[in-house]
Enzyme design. Sequence first.
Site, PDB file in Angstrom:
ATOM      1  N   LYS A 204       0.665  -1.401  -0.075  1.00 25.28           N
ATOM      2  CA  LYS A 204      -0.045   0.012  -0.001  1.00 25.28           C
ATOM      3  C   LYS A 204       0.873   1.372   0.005  1.00 25.28           C
ATOM      4  O   LYS A 204       2.099   1.100   0.369  1.00 25.28           O
ATOM      5  CB  LYS A 204      -0.823   0.175   1.038  1.00 25.28           C
ATOM      6  CG  LYS A 204      -0.032   0.014   2.615  1.00 25.28           C
ATOM      7  CD  LYS A 204      -1.141  -0.417   3.813  1.00 25.28           C
ATOM      8  CE  LYS A 204      -0.361  -0.319   4.994  1.00 25.28           C
ATOM      9  NZ  LYS A 204      -1.337  -0.596   6.288  1.00 25.28           N
TER      10      LYS A 204
ATOM     11  N   TYR B 275      16.328  30.048   7.324  1.00 23.56           N
ATOM     12  CA  TYR B 275      15.157  30.937   7.845  1.00 23.56           C
ATOM     13  C   TYR B 275      14.773  30.973   9.202  1.00 23.56           C
ATOM     14  O   TYR B 275      15.451  30.064  10.077  1.00 23.56           O
ATOM     15  CB  TYR B 275      13.941  29.860   7.280  1.00 23.56           C
ATOM     16  CG  TYR B 275      13.450  30.438   5.952  1.00 23.56           C
ATOM     17  CD1 TYR B 275      13.449  31.503   5.453  1.00 23.56           C
ATOM     18  CD2 TYR B 275      13.581  29.040   5.040  1.00 23.56           C
ATOM     19  CE1 TYR B 275      12.886  31.584   3.887  1.00 23.56           C
ATOM     20  CE2 TYR B 275      13.273  29.033   3.817  1.00 23.56           C
ATOM     21  CZ  TYR B 275      12.867  30.615   3.179  1.00 23.56           C
ATOM     22  OH  TYR B 275      12.710  30.578   1.802  1.00 23.56           O
TER      23      TYR B 275
HETATM   24  C1  LIG Z   1      -0.302  -1.686   6.799  1.00 30.14           C
HETATM   25  C2  LIG Z   1      -0.939  -3.000   7.125  1.00 30.14           C
HETATM   26  C3  LIG Z   1       0.060  -4.036   7.549  1.00 30.14           C
HETATM   27  C4  LIG Z   1       1.535  -3.993   7.421  1.00 30.14           C
HETATM   28  O1  LIG Z   1       1.837  -3.545   8.543  1.00 30.14           O
HETATM   29  P1  LIG Z   1       3.415  -3.515   8.915  1.00 30.14           P
HETATM   30  O2  LIG Z   1       3.567  -2.963  10.254  1.00 30.14           O
HETATM   31  O3  LIG Z   1       4.058  -2.147   8.006  1.00 30.14           O
HETATM   32  O4  LIG Z   1       3.827  -4.788   8.880  1.00 30.14           O
HETATM   33  C5  LIG Z   1      -0.664  -5.402   7.788  1.00 30.14           C
HETATM   34  N1  LIG Z   1      -2.039  -5.566   8.017  1.00 30.14           N
HETATM   35  C6  LIG Z   1      -2.844  -4.332   7.887  1.00 30.14           C
HETATM   36  C7  LIG Z   1      -4.356  -4.460   7.936  1.00 30.14           C
HETATM   37  C8  LIG Z   1      -2.285  -3.033   7.407  1.00 30.14           C
HETATM   38  O5  LIG Z   1      -3.195  -2.133   7.212  1.00 30.14           O
END
Ligand SMILES: *Cc1c(COP(=O)(O)O)cnc(C)c1O
Length: 363
Positions: A36, A258
Amino acid sequence: MDARGAVARINLEAVRHNLRVAKQLAPGARAIAVVKANAYGHGDLTVAAALKDEAELFAVARFEEAQKLRAGGIRQPILLLEGFFNVAQLEYAARHDFHICIHQFAQLEALERTPLARPVTVWVKIDSGMHRVGFAPEQADEVFARLARVAAVLQPVNAMTHFARADEPEQRAVTEAQIARFQQVTKGRVKATALCNSAGVIAFPEAHADYIRPGIMLYGITPFGDQQGSDIGLRPAMDFTTTLIAVREHKAGEPVGYAGSWVSPRDTRIGVIAVGYGDGYPRMAPPGTPVLVNGRRVPLAGRVSMDMATIDLGPDATDKLGDEVLLWGQGLAAEEVARHVGTIAYELVTRMTARPRLEYIGE
Ligand SMILES: *Cc1c(COP(=O)(O)O)cnc(C)c1O
């Protein structure tokens, strides 16, 4: 003279290695590689293509992310972690072999009233304690019973849950309670189960179950705040780099940048690097946040601006215009930079903007 802007070099061999580490930790489980948010900033299509022989499934958060992977030639099933939000998405999911997570009654009702050309694979999300999305354990019976009557659903269904505190070693009991609650309502009722994010994969072998869902660890980053990926044999997948675009003589007592918020205590050389919050390097990175220049750690000096940041190279520095500067990656863990910034490495890699070029090695 030559210098260039920020580049994120992505090592796909490292990503493959990291997935193998996850699978070795969970030998009996199949892997749902979580890609994702553009594979946590690493480029979702390229990362998924690199894992095509090692991941049994991919998972994304948004419908459009799944569409992009499918259109880009990825063939594995793709799990939609939050499911679908209208009938068109449901129909598309069934046609394109997306697995759908369902976590609320609106989705169950849509499944009940929508005939599909092909049955769809469903993962029922149980809220075992995170209290973000998912059916309450008390609702599980009704949900499984209703799903069993839906012709558009592949039978039997799968179930999943998500841990809220698996990354906190001193909170093991919280995760253990989540595991127990989940197992209680799913045992013997479903085809397959999945509980573990990266922290679960690493710290809760008793919950590996049928599928694991590693995300951050694929990118070589540990979910544990006080560690770094290399501590558990992971390899950072991203080297976020830029170059020195100026080296300036700077007088003691003079401010830099800045608001003049940093004043040099000594005569020194200030390096100007081509990275800023316009690239996703955090503006909140305070003076003292390390970068790596010619093999040594050099502190940020002055405020990060949109296109540039300034570093204190020291009075005897011999670094030159065009020299490469590592912002995080091999030799300077994103986890360490995140601690300086007061955030987590997840956020650093995920919020990079479109400006830095992504370059791949190990394709
Ligand atoms: C993002 C996500 C993961 C992966 O989590 P990590 O901590 O990056 O390994 C697994 N399950 C769900 C439902 C998620 O939303």
